[in-house]
Every structure is written in C-alpha cells, then in structure tokens.
Design an enzyme around this catalytic site. Structure first.
Site, short mmCIF file in Angstrom:
data_model
loop_
_atom_site.label_atom_id
_atom_site.label_comp_id
_atom_site.label_asym_id
_atom_site.label_seq_id
_atom_site.Cartn_x
_atom_site.Cartn_y
_atom_site.Cartn_z
N GLU A 193 34.71 35.88 46.10
CA GLU A 193 33.71 34.85 46.39
C GLU A 193 33.91 34.26 47.79
OE1 GLU A 193 32.48 32.43 43.08
OE2 GLU A 193 33.77 33.64 41.79
N SER B 116 33.23 41.96 38.94
CA SER B 116 33.97 41.39 37.80
C SER B 116 33.15 41.54 36.54
CB SER B 116 34.25 39.90 38.05
OG SER B 116 35.08 39.74 39.17
#
Lengths: 324, 382, 262
Positions: free
Chosen positions: B363, B158
């Site tokens: 995550e 990201s």
C-alpha cells in the site's frame, strides 16, 4: 488466656487432617490456661468426637442424620447457638471449600468479624489479628478484627501451621443439640466422585506435576516422558484440568486431591497456595519454571529456571543415561 | 484537544484485546504459517462478534463506527499475534472501495459477508510492470455489449485465491492514462480469471499473495465501482483510509514485540542481575517506548482526522511511513533484547520481525509515502 | 426471572510488577490494567444464560468509583439489562462485610430470584462477600458453584465440597450462588453488544440513597481493619541450579540420586 473453638471438617467418615493444624493455631492463641474446643458435625460421629477429644479440651458433637453431609448453609444454622452463647474469643476453620461455604454466613449471623485465609494469627491487644495473602500471594496484608466484645472468626490456610501430634488430653465430649428452629435449606441430591483415573495419585510416592506453564498438549507429552523416566505418576494443577488435558482425579490442591509423595517434580507450576495446599508430608520438591519469580521456588528444594521445552527433554535424557 | 479515548472506544479496545488473547493461539499461528493457511475459523468468530466490519454502516452489516475504532481493533489483534492479526486485518482488504464508491446494490452484495467473516475481499491494483507507478495500466477493460471485457495480469494480490470478490483497477480508456482508469468488481468465479499463488513470503504467511490473470473475463457493466475514468483518484482516496489501517497493523506488531521484550527483560538475569536493571537495557526499552508512543499518536490522529471527514493524505502517509519504520526497528531491537531466544522460530518475536516488514512495502512503499509528503510540502513552498 | 449479579473491577496481576503505594494500604495503580474479576465474569455469564433460558431481567451491581463503571458496561454488553454503580467516598476502605452491607442495602429494594457473585476475587481473595450477602438477605446460598440450573422455583447447583469432591444440591429461590471457575466459559464481548449499551445510563447510588449512614459502610462499617500491606518474607528459597542447561540438569540428577529419587 483465651477460649478458642475449632470447627472440624470431615471428609466422609474421617476427619480432615487440617483440624490438627487448626489445633496448633488454637493452642497458640489460647495461651497457657486457655482452653481449646472443637465442634464436629455429622451423623454417627462418635468415633470422630473421641479422636478429637484426645487433642481438644472439649468437643461439641452435633450428631444428627440431618447433618449427614457437610452443608455450609445448614451447618451455620446448627453452630449459631454455640457461637451466640458467647465465650469464644476466637473461632477457627480451615480455609477450604467447606470453610468458604460456611464461615462468611456464620460470621454475619454470629456478629463476629471474619479474618479469611490467614497464614498467621496473633492477638493485637484483645483483638484477633493475622496476616493473609492478597493479590495472588504477591503481597501480604496485616489485618485485625475491629474491637468489639463478641470474639472473632478466622479461616486458616492449609499448611500454615504444623499439625499437632497425637494428643493425650482426654477432653470432654459434649453432645450438642440442634436448635429447635434448625431447617436446612439445601437438599443434597448426590455427591459426585471424580472419575477413577488410571492411577490413584494419593498413593503415589513420586509425582510429576504439570501446570499452566506447559502451554499446550505437546508440552504435556514432554512431561509424560519425564514422568516415565522417573517412574513417577502424572498429576496437575487446576488450569490443566480445567482445560481438559488431564482428568479431575489428577488435580492436586485444596479444591482437588491431597497427595503425600516423597518426590514432587513441579513442571510449569507457579506454586499457588491452592495447589501447594494439596501436598502433604514433606516431599523433595523440584521446580522447573521459566519465571524465576514464581512462588514455587519459595517452596521447592531445588529448581531450574528455563524453557520447559528445553529443560524437560534434557532432564529426561540425563535420567535415562543415569539409569543406563 | 482531547487525547482520551471515549468510554466506548476503550470498551472496544478491551473487547478486542480479550478476544485476541482468548483466540489467537500462537501454536495455531505457527501451524497455519507452516501450512500457509488462512485463519478462517478465527475470522468467522471475529466477524460474528462485529470486529471485522465495525467501520461499515449498520445497513451493510457493520457497526457504524469509524476509522479510529477500526485502528484500535487492528492494533490489539496484531499486538497479540502479528500473523493472525494481519490476516484478520487484511481479510476485508479494498472492500472500502465498494463502501465509499459503490452502489447500494454492490454494497449490499459485498459488504455484509465480509463484515460477518464469511467472505474475503481482494483488491487488484499492482501489475508486473506497474507497482508504485500506476499512472498507466496494462490491464484493460473494454465495453462489450452489456459487459466489460477484462484482459491483463495483476500481481502481489493479497487474498488471491481465497477472496470471493476483487476490486480490479483497469485501464478503460488507454489514451487518457490515469484519467482513463476505472474500478471493476469481479467475482472470483468469473470465467477466464485464473489465480496462481506466489508462494511463501518473508512474513504474513497466513494470507496468500498471488497473481490474477484475466483472459476475456466478462462482468456486467453494473460492476463498475464508482465513476468511469475516476479509478485512479478513487484508489488514492482509498489509500488515505487503508494506509491508516496499515499504520495500525505496524503499531500493533511493534507493541507486541515490545511487550515480549519487556517481559523478557524483567525476568532474565545475567551476570548476577536482572537485565532490566542494566542501564543499557533501560535505555533500549525507553527508546522503543518513545517510538511506540509517537507512532500511536500519529496513527490515532490520522484516524481521527479521517473520521472528522477531513482525510489528510500527508498525515496518513506520515503515519504509515513512521509506523512501518517503527515496527521494523522495534522488532529488531526486541529480538536483540531476547538474544538467541528471539532468533528461534519458537519465539513470537521472530515472527513479529518477519511480519513487520510488509508494512513498509505494501500500500505504498516508504519511499512513496515520502514522495507524497515531500511533494505536498515543497509544492506548498513554491 | 429477576437476576442480580455482583461484580468487581480488579487489577490484572498476571504480568504486572506490583508496588505497594506510599500509604502502605494499597497498590500503586498507575501502571496496572484493570478488568472484571475473573470469577465475576463466570457469574455474569451464568446470569445472562439464566435470562436467555427463562426470560427476565439481569441487574449488575458494583461498588466503586467512576472507573469501576467499565465492568458494568462490560456486563451490559454481555447481556445484562441494567446496572447500578454504588459510588460514594464513604464506601472507601470497606472490608468484605462492609461491601456486603452496601450490596444488601441496594438489593433489598429490588426484586430478585437469584443473586450471583464470583466465588472469590483475585485481589482481596477472601471469598466472603457472597456468603455474607446471603446471610444479610437471609436467603440460602451455595458457594463454589460449577453447575447451575433453575427450574420451577428451585435451583439445582453443583458445587465443590470437601475432599476435592463435587456435590449436587437443590435450594429454593430466592437464593445466592457464588461462581467457581468451570461453571461456564464466559462469552466474548461483541462490538454489537458494546454498541447496544453505549447509551444505557448507569444509575449511581450513594450511601444516603441506600438509606445507609456513612458510619455503616466503608472503613467505618468494617469489621476487619487493614493495617497495612507488606511484601512476603523471602523465606526458604530453592537452590536454583545455574550454568548451562547440561550442567544444571547434571546437578539436578545428582540431587535426585542423593535423595533416592532415582
């Protein structure tokens, strides 16, 4: 049998038409045998006083160069002795910008209860009572002036009463003097006129109005297309003007321009009284809004509930097709 | 027990809501998504107002608040706009590794610009061959004089290409597997670091996702974040914090989709009655509301526990797992309530639906969260 | 410069379904969000800008219970320096005059150059409190301000007047100004602002503290009594064109033709 006073508002050299709505309310409150009076303030207002005297039994004309511009603070000083003298059971003003500026201070000085922004007025025993819209018009409140001997004031929403027709009363015009202690505390510097728009919408027979519901300037383009198809001029409610999408001269409402079209197409307009207060006459009202509960459907003649981005282009296309 | 937010927390929640309502324009969100562009101006404003690094200490540009306050902001941001909210939530991604493990100098260098919305941070953990399983990494860093020399490839990163600094998890002792990993701070302009964008995604398209390739990238030895050989454990600790933020993101997206579905349900009429009056609608709305409430409780509890100084990996995993699932399911139901409208790109719920899914993937996937929970529980049973 | 700003906490009505409470005199508030009245937000912003330009102290005042404190904290976070909560069961049920009475009793003991109020509230919508308060304080007032500058002991105010016009006027300080939309764009509350005021004590004052008898305020001190709330009568409703978009549009074109609109 009651004594009612109407405080007339003027716009430049002419009377605000709202005063004739107030006359209707005042006559109803005065009842048979009651008398209705008007007060008008300004400079060189003989003509206005005479006009009022055709509908009111008495006209108190406050004619003084120090009253040249309406001034809620100063006008209250001028009017106070007339009210303090007593004798008026009810004092009515239009709930417009001047009424908001003038009435609260005047009511405190005169020791009168103030019923603000009333849709309806009546007597509850000896007390002035009314109905007013609260919570954005979603709820009405019934209110009544507390008992007491001084009479009560009320500001009245535009359009709540039908205007009285041309009168033949031949009322008495009384030259009212300013109190000796009159000392206006506001100094007028200049009056700003809205920048002239491309069109004078007060003269338009057909209007397409845009409101908060258009969401963005792309929506405005869609509505322009519809207006063009209808041969109508474009106007707006306050939020659209506040966003700077259209000039102030396009703003219809109690704090904007008063229009009297024959056709009024309201696109994404919720129909707040502030906006509707600027529409006079009795136009054919078309409402397009995604919210079925929007107050505009309570005043429109015909409406479509739907997404503006779908309904507006479809309507434009259908009109164009109709025109061939 | 006290389930009431403090006055200050309520003020923060309200301030975030007002800011998001005022600034997160859905037309802008659609345009940015179309252009695959980061909401720079909004993040700059959010930073200026203190919304971004509010959980950093004041000496590093933050406001000295905790994880729960951060959760409240993320929730409100994502509730108003799932795409802009997610981008704002992600723009400081992994900067917490510097905050928790870095030196004073590293914190001073990295954190204030992120908190002020002037810089973006990135975390590079995943590799083409190592996703959920990072017990050994192909990206290596070796000591070369007074520098680390890094080689390898990181993917699904990201903020790739827009971050000013990256935390890069490297194998610094290949023989020691996960005990031989270290975090290195790598500036984006380090020679030898190249970034390629991975293109469009299902959702969160305001944040770029890319691949970082390291070819003999040299950073000073002082760029080690935390302890040499402890990188793996630091990542796990970081996840204990960051996964709560993801839970908040999921919660906000779900609440936003629910709000829109509820408004539609109240307005829409079919067969001569408001669909809100139909029992089937009421039950669906009730189901969604129940899930949201549960999701909020567990997310706030995980954040509160973290702020008590007792981070709880199991609770955090539960929060992220449940919130992610709730987001996906509530967005699905919300779209169902909106019918054809919900499916159209002009309606936000379609975007919520696409933005929600990532919260079950990044995550730590849902499966990894359950793995964490299951292993801890069965371990305790034995 | 000493600036006082009077604010109110009101329910957010934009998206809420409204229900009248069982006693018929208020709304059911359980499901409502509350916030500062929109016009009061303009007033706070104007107050803080005056302070930023001229220095001085901004004092925010509201009448309400403990819940109302949040709007005072908001004003503080926006830059007000102190806040006073007029909190007393005796204030309940007040009409605008009784509110102005309580505010007046509080303000008369404070130094002030400018008092700012919102022009109107989104709940009661009477637009009276500012004008009444000015009369009680015996200071000049200007309603519906869309522009405000203060210089050399005078305030230059642009405000909305008759016929959709605006007028620029000048009044001497001390004065009272009511804020109309368009006066300014209120700033966002920052986390920094919230943090700064987290520990500021908000002074609470009862009717007794203000030297007011309980009969002078609240419902007892009101000049207008609320009899009850009711839902507006349905009245005339538009003919809503149902069916498919094409069908509805076709009917609408037909109606327009009938009315000579085409």
């Amino acid at each position: 049998m009651k004594q009612v006073l109407v405080i007339a508002e003027r716009r430049g050299a002419v009377l605000d038409e709202g005063v004739f709505e107030l006359l209707t309310a005042a006559r109803a409150l005065a009842g048979g045998g009651g008398r209705v009076a008007a007060a008008v303030l300004g400079h060189g207002i003989g003509g206005l006083a005479a006009e009022l005297a055709r509908g009111f039994d008495r006209v108190f004309a406050f004619d003084d160069e120090r009253l040249a511009e309406p001034d809620g603070d100063g006008d209250a000083q001028a009017l106070l002795p007339l009210l303090a003298r007593g004798g008026f059971d009810a004092v009515l003003l239009a709930h417009g910008n001047l009424g908001i500026d003038l009435a609260p201070g005047l009511s405190v000085r005169a020791g009168m209860p103030l019923l603000a922004d009333c849709l309806e007025l009546h007597w509850a025993g000896q007390s002035l009572a009314g109905t007013r819209a609260v919570y954005g018009g979603k709820v009405h409140a019934r209110v009544v002036a507390a008992a007491g001997g001084t009479g009560a004031m009320a500001t009245v929403r535009g359009g709540a009463f039908a205007p009285a027709g041309p009168g033949t009363v031949a009322g008495e015009v009384v030259a009212a003097a300013l109190p000796a202690e009159f000392a206006p505390r506001r100094r007028p510097l200049r009056t700003l006129r809205p920048e002239a728009g491309e069109v004078d919408i007060t003269q338009s027979e057909r209007l397409v109005a845009v409101g908060r519901g258009i969401e963005d300037e792309d929506g405005l383009q869609l509505v322009r297309g519809l207006a063009a198809a209808l041969g109508a001029d474009l106007c707006a409610s306050r939020p659209v003007v506040d966003k700077g999408w259209l000039p102030r001269s396009c703003q219809v409402g109690t704090s904007g321009v008063t229009v009297r079209p024959k056709l009024y197409v309201a696109v994404g307009i919720s129909g707040s009284f502030q906006h509707m207060g600027g529409i006079k006459g009795s136009p054919f009202v078309v409402a397009i809004n995604k919210d079925r509960a929007a107050p505009i459907f309570g005043v429109a003649d015909v409406g479509i509930v739907g997404d503006l981005s779908e309904v507006v282009p479809a309507l434009e296309a259908a009109i164009e097709e109709q025109k061939g | 027990m006290d389930f009431e937010l403090s006055k200050v927390q309520k003020d923060i929640q309200k301030a975030a809501r007002k800011f998001a309502k005022g600034e997160f324009d859905k037309e802008l969100a659609r345009e940015l998504e179309h252009k695959h562009e980061f909401p720079r101006e909004i993040c700059r404003k959010a930073g200026e107002l203190g919304f971004l690094g509010l959980h950093y200490p004041r000496e590093y540009g933050g406001q000295g608040y905790g994880c729960l306050e951060n959760v409240l902001v993320i929730e409100e941001f994502c509730r108003q706009d799932s795409s802009i909210g997610s981008a704002a939530m992600l723009c400081g991604f992994a900067a917490e590794t510097v905050l928790r493990f870095g030196t004073a100098e590293q914190k001073q260098r990295c954190l204030p610009p992120v908190a002020e919305g002037k810089a973006i941070f990135g975390g590079a953990i995943t590799e083409p061959d190592h996703g959920s399983d990072i017990t050994s990494l192909a990206t290596t860093a070796v000591v070369d004089g007074d520098h680390w020399r890094i080689n390898g490839t990181k993917t699904f990163i990201s903020n790739a290409g827009i971050a000013g600094n990256y935390m890069v998890l490297c194998q610094t002792d290949p023989a020691a597997a996960h005990r031989g990993q270290s975090m290195l701070l790598v500036p984006a302009d380090a020679p030898g670091l190249t970034v390629s964008d991975l293109g469009r995604k299902m959702g969160i398209n305001l944040t770029p996702t890319g691949e970082l390739t390291f070819k003999d990238v040299r950073v000073p030895l002082a760029n080690l974040i935390g302890e040499r050989g402890k990188g793996f454990y630091q990542v796990l600790q970081f996840f204990d914090e960051s996964r709560i933020a993801v839970a908040a993101q999921a919660l906000g997206i779900a609440q936003g989709a629910f709000d829109r579905a509820l408004a539609h349900t109240r307005q829409r009429e079919q067969f001569g009655q408001k669909i809100a009056a139909m029992q089937v609608s009421q039950h669906k709305i009730a189901d969604m509301a129940i899930e949201l409430e549960l999701c909020r409780l567990i997310t706030y509890k995980a954040a509160w526990t973290f702020d008590q100084g007792k981070p709880d990996s199991v609770l955090t995993a539960m929060a992220k797992c449940h919130a992610g699932r709730t987001a996906v399911e509530v967005c699905d139901e919300a779209m169902q309530k909106l019918g054809g409208y919900g499916y159209m790109a002009d309606h936000d719920v379609e975007r919520c639906y696409r933005d929600a899914k990532i919260t079950e993937l990044y995550e730590g996937t849902r499966e990894i969260q359950k793995h964490t929970i299951g292993r801890a529980l069965t371990g305790r049973l034995q | 410069m000493d600036i006082i700003v009077c604010i109110k906490r009101v329910p957010d009505l934009a998206e809420a379904g409204l229900e009248i409470a069982a006693d018929g005199r208020g709304l059911r508030t359980e499901d409502l969000d509350f916030d500062i009245n929109e016009w009061d937000d303009y007033a706070v912003e104007a107050a803080v800008r005056l302070k930023e330009q001229h220095g001085g102290v901004v004092t925010a005042i509201t009448v309400g219970d403990e819940d109302a404190e949040e709007v005072l904290r908001r004003a503080l976070a926006m830059g007000a320096d102190q806040a006073i909560l007029l909190d007393d069961a005796a204030f309940a049920g007040a009409d605008p005059f009784a509110i102005a009475t309580a505010l007046h009793a509080c303000i008369r003991s404070l130094p002030f150059d400018v008092v700012l109020c919102g022009a109107v509230t989104s709940d009661g919508a009477s637009g009276q409190v500012g004008g009444m308060l000015a009369a009680l304080l015996d200071v000049p007032q200007v309603a519906l301000a869309t522009g405000l500058e203060v210089d050399g002991g005078r305030a230059r105010v642009r405000h909305e007047v008759e016929g959709g016009l605006e007028r620029e006027v000048e009044v001497a300080l001390p004065c009272l100004i009511t804020a109309q939309s368009g006066l300014n764009q209120p700033r966002y509350v920052s986390i920094r602002g919230i943090r700064k005021v987290a520990d500021v004590a908000i002074a609470a004052r009862s009717a007794g503290d203000l030297g007011l008898a309980a009969t002078a305020v609240g419902e007892a001190g009101s000049r207008v009594r609320l009899e009850g709330l009711l839902l507006p009568p349905a009245g005339k409703r538009a003919e809503i064109l149902e069916g498919s978009l094409d069908a509805a549009v076709a009917t609408l074109v037909e109606r327009l033709r009938e009315r000579g609109g085409l």
